[in-house]
Design a protein around this motif. Structure first.
Motif, mmCIF file in Angstrom:
data_model
loop_
_atom_site.group_PDB
_atom_site.id
_atom_site.type_symbol
_atom_site.label_atom_id
_atom_site.label_comp_id
_atom_site.label_asym_id
_atom_site.label_seq_id
_atom_site.Cartn_x
_atom_site.Cartn_y
_atom_site.Cartn_z
ATOM 1 N N UNK A 1 -31.328 6.713 -51.820
ATOM 2 C CA UNK A 1 -30.893 5.178 -51.090
ATOM 3 C C UNK A 1 -29.284 5.535 -50.220
ATOM 4 N N UNK A 2 -29.580 5.011 -48.889
ATOM 5 C CA UNK A 2 -28.606 5.189 -48.581
ATOM 6 C C UNK A 2 -27.641 3.775 -48.071
ATOM 7 N N UNK A 3 -26.753 3.649 -48.263
ATOM 8 C CA UNK A 3 -26.174 1.866 -48.559
ATOM 9 C C UNK A 3 -25.300 1.929 -47.273
ATOM 10 N N UNK A 4 -24.849 1.121 -46.388
ATOM 11 C CA UNK A 4 -24.204 1.465 -45.684
ATOM 12 C C UNK A 4 -23.187 0.393 -45.544
ATOM 13 N N UNK A 5 -21.833 0.588 -45.331
ATOM 14 C CA UNK A 5 -20.883 -0.179 -45.827
ATOM 15 C C UNK A 5 -20.597 -0.828 -44.631
ATOM 16 N N UNK A 6 -19.932 -2.103 -44.363
ATOM 17 C CA UNK A 6 -19.599 -2.203 -43.402
ATOM 18 C C UNK A 6 -18.095 -3.158 -43.430
ATOM 19 N N UNK A 7 -16.449 -2.924 -43.126
ATOM 20 C CA UNK A 7 -16.035 -5.032 -43.687
ATOM 21 C C UNK A 7 -16.079 -5.348 -44.926
ATOM 22 N N UNK A 8 -16.383 -4.836 -45.904
ATOM 23 C CA UNK A 8 -16.925 -5.340 -47.315
ATOM 24 C C UNK A 8 -18.045 -5.745 -47.646
ATOM 25 N N UNK A 9 -19.334 -5.680 -46.586
ATOM 26 C CA UNK A 9 -20.595 -5.767 -47.217
ATOM 27 C C UNK A 9 -21.860 -4.598 -47.000
ATOM 28 N N UNK A 10 -22.816 -4.865 -47.683
ATOM 29 C CA UNK A 10 -23.897 -3.471 -46.943
ATOM 30 C C UNK A 10 -24.931 -4.546 -46.109
ATOM 31 N N UNK A 11 -24.268 -3.859 -44.787
ATOM 32 C CA UNK A 11 -25.467 -3.913 -43.985
ATOM 33 C C UNK A 11 -26.350 -4.047 -43.623
#
Ligand SMILES: Nc1ncnc2c1ncn2[C@@H]1O[C@H](COP(=O)(O)OP(=O)(O)OP(=O)(O)O)[C@@H](O)[C@H]1O
Ligand SMILES: [Mg+2]
Length: 292
Positions: free
Chosen positions: A200-210
């Motif tokens: 699984x890939x979880x993309x994190x941006x500004x504190x959130x998984x987008x």
């Protein structure tokens, strides 16, 4: 084994580093992908129980990680992003030292030290002082120490920082081999480090998984949006600010470019197979423009 993040948030004074994250992880390899400052280290530190969340919690098989105390540390392996090595120690001394902090049996620790130094290709350096190590060798020693207690949950914060391409490939192989009965979390901003080994890939941006999904599912999200095209020099000016340009190669008559865009950026543009790097650049191109 189940690792759950429930509405996990962390605020430092007026900076929200992690906002309301929810995720359920079971055995497998998880790649946390995010730009500098996305909140990866803060999130991993909360998962490890090193810092307390401002709100929400981390649960391991239904139990709060911090309340589990030693029972949690017994099943946890952690490589921090900034790892302090004692330069005067040899690789073996260092491993035995960490093993003693973890409360491991001396006999077991010695056996495991030999096994792990071999695994990370530091067998020959067993008795060399850490001060003589390259950055990549130190990182490999860091990975080895995280494995001393045969952890069920392995958290690696930018494990490949400083590794050369050969060492990166070797790292990917050892991690995928050990993933059967473990939850492994790898944080990075280097897409290729996790593209092939993550379940699984979880993309994190500004504190959130987008974004979250298997690499294939994520690639599907940019399918049809990646273009290969030739742009005449006079049209190229301004192109980079209007489009998400993944690659560009200036040639004598025009510019050979790879661009992520919903529609063809120019006549004659050809759709090409996407990679996760295309998706990553699409997700973060606004931050790059803003110079964040
Ligand atoms: N102790 C702290 N006090 C104040 N702000 C902090 C603290 N730790 C982190 N931050 C802020 O929280 C945000 C997330 O930082 P974090 O280190 O978790 O990001 P990251 O994704 O690990 O970045 P990098 O890729 O550079 O390691 C950043 O804006 C950072 O400045
Ligand atoms: Mg970090």
């Amino acid at each position: 084994m189940q690792l759950i993040m429930e509405h996990l948030s962390k605020q430092f004074k007026n900076k929200i580093a992690v906002r309301q994250i929810d995720a359920v992880l079971s055995e497998g390899i998880y790649g946390f992908l995010g730009a500098n400052g996305a909140g990866k280290t803060t999130l991993l530190q909360m998962i490890c129980g090193i810092i307390e969340p401002t709100s929400g919690e981390v649960k391991v098989n239904g139990e709060n990680n911090i309340q589990m105390g030693e029972r949690f540390r017994d099943i946890l392996g952690y490589l921090p992003q900034e790892f302090g090595y004692t330069p005067g120690f040899t690789a073996k001394d260092f491993m035995l030292y960490i093993a003693s902090i973890k409360g491991l049996e001396p006999k077991y620790a010695k056996r495991k030290t030999i096994e792990l130094l071999r695994l990370v290709n530091l067998e020959k350096e067993t008795n060399s002082k850490i001060r003589t190590f390259s950055g990549g060798m130190k990182r490999r020693l860091g990975i080895a120490q995280a494995l001393l207690n045969d952890p069920k949950i392995l958290i690696l914060d930018e494990p490949t920082a400083g590794l050369d391409p050969k060492e990166r490939a070797y790292f990917r192989n050892i991690i995928s081999e050990m993933s059967k009965d473990k939850i492994i979390i790898i944080s990075t901003h280097i897409v290729s480090d996790i593209e092939y080994i993550s379940d699984q890939v979880l993309v994190m941006k500004k504190g959130d998984f987008i974004l979250q999904g298997t690499p294939e599912e994520l690639l599907d999200k940019v399918k049809g949006e990646v273009w290969s095209c030739r742009i005449p020099h006079k049209k190229w000016v301004g192109f980079e600010s209007r489009y998400c340009v993944v690659n560009s190669h200036v040639l004598a008559n025009d510019v050979d470019a790879r661009i992520v865009s919903l529609e063809a950026p120019i006549d004659g543009a050809v759709n090409v197979e996407p990679t996760l790097e295309d998706l990553y650049l699409k997700c973060f191109s606004d931050e790059m423009e803003a110079g964040e």
